[in-house]
Write a protein that holds these residues in place. Structure first.
Motif, PDB file in Angstrom:
ATOM      1  N   GLU A  36      37.731  17.722  41.178  1.00  0.00           N
ATOM      2  CA  GLU A  36      37.003  16.760  42.017  1.00  0.00           C
ATOM      3  C   GLU A  36      35.675  16.339  41.402  1.00  0.00           C
ATOM      4  N   THR A  37      34.898  17.295  40.903  1.00  0.00           N
ATOM      5  CA  THR A  37      33.556  16.994  40.411  1.00  0.00           C
ATOM      6  C   THR A  37      33.459  16.929  38.896  1.00  0.00           C
ATOM      7  N   GLU A  38      34.500  17.404  38.205  1.00  0.00           N
ATOM      8  CA  GLU A  38      34.535  17.479  36.750  1.00  0.00           C
ATOM      9  C   GLU A  38      33.487  18.444  36.183  1.00  0.00           C
ATOM     10  N   ALA A  39      32.971  19.340  37.033  1.00  0.00           N
ATOM     11  CA  ALA A  39      32.034  20.367  36.577  1.00  0.00           C
ATOM     12  C   ALA A  39      32.825  21.514  35.951  1.00  0.00           C
ATOM     13  N   THR A  40      32.223  22.195  35.000  1.00  0.00           N
ATOM     14  CA  THR A  40      32.835  23.372  34.394  1.00  0.00           C
ATOM     15  C   THR A  40      32.939  24.468  35.449  1.00  0.00           C
ATOM     16  N   LEU A  41      34.081  25.161  35.483  1.00  0.00           N
ATOM     17  CA  LEU A  41      34.252  26.274  36.417  1.00  0.00           C
ATOM     18  C   LEU A  41      33.838  27.577  35.741  1.00  0.00           C
ATOM     19  N   TYR A  42      33.177  28.409  36.514  1.00  0.00           N
ATOM     20  CA  TYR A  42      32.760  29.731  36.055  1.00  0.00           C
ATOM     21  C   TYR A  42      33.411  30.779  36.926  1.00  0.00           C
ATOM     22  N   THR A  43      33.581  31.978  36.371  1.00  0.00           N
ATOM     23  CA  THR A  43      34.077  33.114  37.128  1.00  0.00           C
ATOM     24  C   THR A  43      32.918  34.089  37.305  1.00  0.00           C
ATOM     25  N   VAL A  44      32.717  34.520  38.553  1.00  0.00           N
ATOM     26  CA  VAL A  44      31.655  35.472  38.877  1.00  0.00           C
ATOM     27  C   VAL A  44      32.293  36.648  39.602  1.00  0.00           C
ATOM     28  N   GLY A  45      31.987  37.860  39.166  1.00  0.00           N
ATOM     29  CA  GLY A  45      32.461  39.053  39.865  1.00  0.00           C
ATOM     30  C   GLY A  45      31.533  39.352  41.024  1.00  0.00           C
ATOM     31  N   LEU A  46      32.081  39.443  42.230  1.00  0.00           N
ATOM     32  CA  LEU A  46      31.275  39.722  43.418  1.00  0.00           C
ATOM     33  C   LEU A  46      31.760  40.989  44.099  1.00  0.00           C
ATOM     34  N   LEU A  47      30.814  41.847  44.460  1.00  0.00           N
ATOM     35  CA  LEU A  47      31.116  43.033  45.245  1.00  0.00           C
ATOM     36  C   LEU A  47      30.801  42.678  46.693  1.00  0.00           C
ATOM     37  N   VAL A  48      31.828  42.685  47.541  1.00  0.00           N
ATOM     38  CA  VAL A  48      31.691  42.324  48.944  1.00  0.00           C
ATOM     39  C   VAL A  48      31.895  43.573  49.782  1.00  0.00           C
ATOM     40  N   SER A  49      30.866  43.948  50.548  1.00  0.00           N
ATOM     41  CA  SER A  49      30.922  45.140  51.385  1.00  0.00           C
ATOM     42  C   SER A  49      30.770  44.739  52.849  1.00  0.00           C
ATOM     43  N   ASP A  50      31.754  45.129  53.665  1.00  0.00           N
ATOM     44  CA  ASP A  50      31.726  44.782  55.086  1.00  0.00           C
ATOM     45  C   ASP A  50      32.511  45.830  55.870  1.00  0.00           C
ATOM     46  N   GLU A  51      31.974  46.243  56.980  1.00  0.00           N
ATOM     47  CA  GLU A  51      32.618  47.208  57.877  1.00  0.00           C
ATOM     48  C   GLU A  51      33.049  48.474  57.139  1.00  0.00           C
ATOM     49  N   GLY A  52      32.180  48.974  56.253  1.00  0.00           N
ATOM     50  CA  GLY A  52      32.449  50.224  55.564  1.00  0.00           C
ATOM     51  C   GLY A  52      33.416  50.149  54.403  1.00  0.00           C
ATOM     52  N   GLU A  53      33.800  48.960  54.025  1.00  0.00           N
ATOM     53  CA  GLU A  53      34.755  48.788  52.924  1.00  0.00           C
ATOM     54  C   GLU A  53      34.177  47.835  51.890  1.00  0.00           C
ATOM     55  N   GLY A  54      34.318  48.188  50.614  1.00  0.00           N
ATOM     56  CA  GLY A  54      33.831  47.326  49.539  1.00  0.00           C
ATOM     57  C   GLY A  54      34.970  46.885  48.642  1.00  0.00           C
ATOM     58  N   ASN A  55      34.924  45.643  48.217  1.00  0.00           N
ATOM     59  CA  ASN A  55      35.956  45.098  47.328  1.00  0.00           C
ATOM     60  C   ASN A  55      35.300  44.247  46.248  1.00  0.00           C
ATOM     61  N   LEU A  56      35.924  44.244  45.084  1.00  0.00           N
ATOM     62  CA  LEU A  56      35.461  43.425  43.974  1.00  0.00           C
ATOM     63  C   LEU A  56      36.370  42.207  43.865  1.00  0.00           C
ATOM     64  N   TYR A  57      35.766  41.028  43.853  1.00  0.00           N
ATOM     65  CA  TYR A  57      36.524  39.787  43.740  1.00  0.00           C
ATOM     66  C   TYR A  57      36.024  38.988  42.551  1.00  0.00           C
ATOM     67  N   GLN A  58      36.944  38.396  41.809  1.00  0.00           N
ATOM     68  CA  GLN A  58      36.609  37.448  40.760  1.00  0.00           C
ATOM     69  C   GLN A  58      36.702  36.069  41.407  1.00  0.00           C
ATOM     70  N   VAL A  59      35.579  35.370  41.508  1.00  0.00           N
ATOM     71  CA  VAL A  59      35.501  34.111  42.247  1.00  0.00           C
ATOM     72  C   VAL A  59      35.171  32.964  41.299  1.00  0.00           C
ATOM     73  N   ALA A  60      35.948  31.893  41.377  1.00  0.00           N
ATOM     74  CA  ALA A  60      35.680  30.681  40.598  1.00  0.00           C
ATOM     75  C   ALA A  60      34.665  29.835  41.354  1.00  0.00           C
ATOM     76  N   VAL A  61      33.642  29.375  40.623  1.00  0.00           N
ATOM     77  CA  VAL A  61      32.567  28.572  41.215  1.00  0.00           C
ATOM     78  C   VAL A  61      32.219  27.467  40.220  1.00  0.00           C
ATOM     79  N   PRO A  62      32.038  26.220  40.698  1.00  0.00           N
ATOM     80  CA  PRO A  62      31.612  25.169  39.776  1.00  0.00           C
ATOM     81  C   PRO A  62      30.207  25.464  39.247  1.00  0.00           C
ATOM     82  N   GLU A  63      29.960  25.051  38.027  1.00  0.00           N
ATOM     83  CA  GLU A  63      28.662  25.276  37.391  1.00  0.00           C
ATOM     84  C   GLU A  63      27.510  24.774  38.264  1.00  0.00           C
TER      85      GLU A  63
END
Length: 109
Positions: A36-63
């Motif tokens: 849609e925007t023709e921006a370069t996509l980046y991957t960012v590792g995010l640690l998401v912690s909620d309700e006593g549980e943590g997970n690691l997600y690789q998330v694509a985000v436009p530059e």
């Protein structure tokens, strides 16, 4: 395939791995581009912690949605996080999984 919104409004989110260009092809080094925007996509590792549980997600985000100085350990907010299931066939083997995409990442207040 449809995508699903993920509510992280009550979660604590930290950067786990610094942004890196998302590659379409590792052999050629071709970088993924937002259709849609023709921006370069980046991957960012995010640690998401909620309700006593943590997970690691690789998330694509436009530059355009990544602030300067994003580094591991920095608390952040995630804007427009969605999950989408995928499936493809590579060398005769079917593969499947879930991909994550966000509109932007901002520094937590």
């Amino acid at each position: 395939m449809p995508s699903f919104k993920i509510d992280v409004s009550t979660a604590v989110v930290f950067v786990a791995t610094a942004p890196a260009p998302k590659l379409v092809n590792k052999k050629t080094g071709e970088v993924a581009i937002d259709r849609e925007t023709e921006a370069t996509l980046y991957t960012v590792g995010l640690l998401v912690s909620d309700e006593g549980e943590g997970n690691l997600y690789q998330v694509a985000v436009p530059e355009t949605g990544i602030p300067e100085g994003l580094a591991p350990g920095v608390p952040v907010r995630v804007i427009g996080l969605k999950a989408r299931d995928w499936e493809n066939e590579f060398n005769g083997q079917k593969r499947h999984g879930i991909s994550f995409r966000a509109v932007a990442i901002t520094a937590a207040a």
